[in-house]
Design an enzyme around this catalytic site. Structure first.
Site, mmCIF file in Angstrom:
data_model
loop_
_atom_site.group_PDB
_atom_site.id
_atom_site.type_symbol
_atom_site.label_atom_id
_atom_site.label_comp_id
_atom_site.label_asym_id
_atom_site.label_seq_id
_atom_site.Cartn_x
_atom_site.Cartn_y
_atom_site.Cartn_z
ATOM 1 N N ALA A 185 0.871 -1.172 0.000
ATOM 2 C CA ALA A 185 0.000 0.000 0.000
ATOM 3 C C ALA A 185 0.908 1.221 0.000
ATOM 4 C CB ALA A 185 -0.893 -0.010 1.227
ATOM 5 N N GLY A 224 0.728 -4.957 1.002
ATOM 6 C CA GLY A 224 -0.482 -5.067 0.175
ATOM 7 C C GLY A 224 -0.239 -5.834 -1.124
ATOM 8 N N GLU A 272 -0.548 -9.371 -0.183
ATOM 9 C CA GLU A 272 -1.976 -9.585 0.103
ATOM 10 C C GLU A 272 -2.802 -9.655 -1.184
ATOM 11 O OE1 GLU A 272 -1.746 -6.233 2.857
ATOM 12 O OE2 GLU A 272 -2.734 -7.480 4.358
ATOM 13 N N GLU A 295 4.667 -4.889 7.546
ATOM 14 C CA GLU A 295 3.879 -3.811 8.160
ATOM 15 C C GLU A 295 4.274 -3.463 9.578
ATOM 16 O OE1 GLU A 295 2.595 -6.185 6.260
ATOM 17 O OE2 GLU A 295 1.053 -5.395 4.942
HETATM 18 N N1 CO8 Z 1 4.571 3.168 -0.891
HETATM 19 C C1 CO8 Z 1 4.979 4.333 -1.442
HETATM 20 N N2 CO8 Z 1 6.115 4.477 -2.176
HETATM 21 C C2 CO8 Z 1 6.869 3.381 -2.336
HETATM 22 C C3 CO8 Z 1 6.510 2.123 -1.790
HETATM 23 C C4 CO8 Z 1 5.293 2.047 -1.041
HETATM 24 N N3 CO8 Z 1 4.848 0.885 -0.486
HETATM 25 N N4 CO8 Z 1 7.452 1.230 -2.119
HETATM 26 C C5 CO8 Z 1 8.390 1.905 -2.842
HETATM 27 N N5 CO8 Z 1 8.021 3.185 -2.984
HETATM 28 C C6 CO8 Z 1 8.756 4.248 -3.695
HETATM 29 C C7 CO8 Z 1 9.985 4.692 -2.941
HETATM 30 O O1 CO8 Z 1 9.645 5.612 -1.934
HETATM 31 C C8 CO8 Z 1 10.820 5.297 -4.050
HETATM 32 O O2 CO8 Z 1 10.307 6.569 -4.329
HETATM 33 P P1 CO8 Z 1 11.350 7.784 -4.664
HETATM 34 O O3 CO8 Z 1 12.039 7.337 -5.917
HETATM 35 O O4 CO8 Z 1 10.444 8.956 -4.853
HETATM 36 O O5 CO8 Z 1 12.282 7.884 -3.509
HETATM 37 C C9 CO8 Z 1 10.479 4.404 -5.243
HETATM 38 O O6 CO8 Z 1 9.264 3.720 -4.912
HETATM 39 C C10 CO8 Z 1 11.551 3.365 -5.500
HETATM 40 O O7 CO8 Z 1 11.767 2.659 -4.315
HETATM 41 P P2 CO8 Z 1 13.227 2.457 -3.664
HETATM 42 O O8 CO8 Z 1 14.145 3.555 -4.066
HETATM 43 O O9 CO8 Z 1 13.064 2.234 -2.192
HETATM 44 O O10 CO8 Z 1 13.676 1.112 -4.413
HETATM 45 P P3 CO8 Z 1 14.648 -0.012 -3.859
HETATM 46 O O11 CO8 Z 1 14.902 -0.928 -4.986
HETATM 47 O O12 CO8 Z 1 15.819 0.606 -3.168
HETATM 48 O O13 CO8 Z 1 13.788 -0.782 -2.725
HETATM 49 C C11 CO8 Z 1 11.821 -1.844 -1.844
HETATM 50 C C12 CO8 Z 1 12.640 -1.472 -3.091
HETATM 51 C C13 CO8 Z 1 12.610 -2.842 -1.002
HETATM 52 C C14 CO8 Z 1 10.521 -2.479 -2.312
HETATM 53 C C15 CO8 Z 1 11.547 -0.578 -1.014
HETATM 54 O O14 CO8 Z 1 11.026 0.429 -1.862
HETATM 55 C C16 CO8 Z 1 10.579 -0.773 0.109
HETATM 56 O O15 CO8 Z 1 10.954 -1.303 1.137
HETATM 57 N N6 CO8 Z 1 9.311 -0.338 -0.082
HETATM 58 C C17 CO8 Z 1 8.296 -0.416 0.920
HETATM 59 C C18 CO8 Z 1 7.788 -1.831 1.056
HETATM 60 C C19 CO8 Z 1 6.761 -1.922 2.143
HETATM 61 O O16 CO8 Z 1 7.043 -1.663 3.299
HETATM 62 N N7 CO8 Z 1 5.548 -2.307 1.778
HETATM 63 C C20 CO8 Z 1 4.470 -2.444 2.689
HETATM 64 C C21 CO8 Z 1 3.719 -1.170 2.803
HETATM 65 S S1 CO8 Z 1 2.491 -1.262 4.070
HETATM 66 C C22 CO8 Z 1 1.245 -2.119 3.375
HETATM 67 O O17 CO8 Z 1 1.301 -2.559 2.266
HETATM 68 C C23 CO8 Z 1 0.050 -2.291 4.242
HETATM 69 C C24 CO8 Z 1 -1.136 -2.902 3.524
HETATM 70 C C25 CO8 Z 1 -2.361 -2.763 4.329
HETATM 71 C C26 CO8 Z 1 -2.758 -1.339 4.426
HETATM 72 C C27 CO8 Z 1 -3.832 -1.152 5.399
HETATM 73 C C28 CO8 Z 1 -4.311 0.289 5.357
HETATM 74 C C29 CO8 Z 1 -4.612 0.838 6.665
#
Ligand code: CO8
Length: 259
Positions: A65, A110, A113, A133
């Site tokens: 998400a 997400g 999921e 999360e």
């Molecule tokens: N949300 C928003 N932006 C994201 C997300 C995300 N989940 N994942 C990546 N991005 C963005 C980064 O911020 C980055 O943006 P920018 O270039 O502007 O800095 C761009 O995508 C590229 O990402 P990275 O530079 O971080 O790329 P890497 O190759 O270095 O890393 C990863 C890739 C490992 C996937 C890393 O981006 C990461 O850890 N992302 C987050 C993963 C995460 O924690 N996902 C879970 C999110 S929580 C969730 O899904 C909850 C679901 C239920 C919600 C319930 C609602 C209440």
């Protein structure tokens, strides 16, 4: 309808939808969820036999998400956002036709999921799965606490969710989170091959099988068996059952008409 975040491709009776939000590794924000919902509502599940869901590009299926959208939510807004995602994913789970997740990279939060709401998951060898999360101060909110344990068992689900660790595709295969792993360049061909195999079968029988497997999971054995019995009987009210059995007995290919 024009979509900003979905790329849709129909080949014969198989539809592929790719989530496409390249700036955030295909993260699910409200607009992506709204488009996915509208797409599912508009999908003609009589004309389409199988839906394949994947992520655009070669790096990510769905990276979760959208964290930037969630960061300032209050309790009510958090509830609403979680429900919006959970409702869309439930729509996928109970869609009358089979849904294959072709997981082509990150499937985190997400994203994992979303894959779990699909009937079948296959992955590319670079895929990574996880529910990170708790490291963000939340729990899986798009039904991950519900579905992960059902797919991989309680112990492994609890370890994945409590630690938030990401696992590679081979590990996902070992624990049964995915059915198969392929090189990235083969993934979509393999998804399509599986979809074609499903699409060649009697469509109503495939639908009934999906309904049975989904609903019987939550029923006590006696009721589940009775439900299957009813659905089995219903198959004999279809022309496709006559066609399938006649084709077998006359050593010819069946031509199912979805009736
Ligand atoms: N949300 C928003 N932006 C994201 C997300 C995300 N989940 N994942 C990546 N991005 C963005 C980064 O911020 C980055 O943006 P920018 O270039 O502007 O800095 C761009 O995508 C590229 O990402 P990275 O530079 O971080 O790329 P890497 O190759 O270095 O890393 C990863 C890739 C490992 C996937 C890393 O981006 C990461 O850890 N992302 C987050 C993963 C995460 O924690 N996902 C879970 C999110 S929580 C969730 O899904 C909850 C679901 C239920 C919600 C319930 C609602 C209440």
């Amino acid at each position: 309808m024009e979509y900003n975040y979905l790329k849709i491709n129909n080949i014969d009776n198989i539809c592929t939808v790719a989530i496409s939000a390249p700036k955030s590794l295909n993260a699910l924000n409200s607009s992506v969820l709204a488009e996915l919902n509208a797409f599912l509502e508009s999908l003609d599940t009589n004309a389409t036999r199988v839906l394949i869901i994947t992520g655009d590009g070669e790096k990510s299926f769905v990276a979760g998400a959208d964290i930037s959208e969630m960061s300032n939510l209050n309790e009510k807004e958090g509830f609403d956002f979680g429900k919006r995602g959970a409702d869309v994913f439930r729509k996928i789970e109970v869609l009358p036709i089979p849904v294959i997740a072709a997981v082509n990279g990150f499937a985190l939060g997400g994203g994992c999921e979303l894959a779990m709401a699909c009937d079948i998951r296959i992955a590319s060898s670079n895929a990574k799965f996880g529910q990170p999360e708790v490291g963000l101060g939340i729990i899986p909110g798009f039904s991950g606490t519900c579905r992960l344990a059902r797919i991989v068992g309680m112990g492994i689900a609890k370890e994945m969710i409590y630690t938030g660790k990401a696992i590679r595709a081979e590990e996902a295969l070992r624990i049964g989170l995915v059915n198969a792993v392929y090189p990235q360049e083969e993934l979509m061909d393999q998804a399509m091959a599986m979809a074609k195999k499903i699409a060649a079968n009697a469509p109503i029988a495939v639908r009934y099988a999906k309904v049975c497997i989904n609903w019987e999971y939550d029923l006590p054995a006696g009721k589940a068996i009775a439900f299957e019995n009813t659905m089995f009987g219903k198959c004999f009210a279809t022309n496709d059952q006559k066609e399938g059995m006649d084709a077998f007995l006359n050593k010819r290919q069946a031509e199912f008409k979805n009736e």
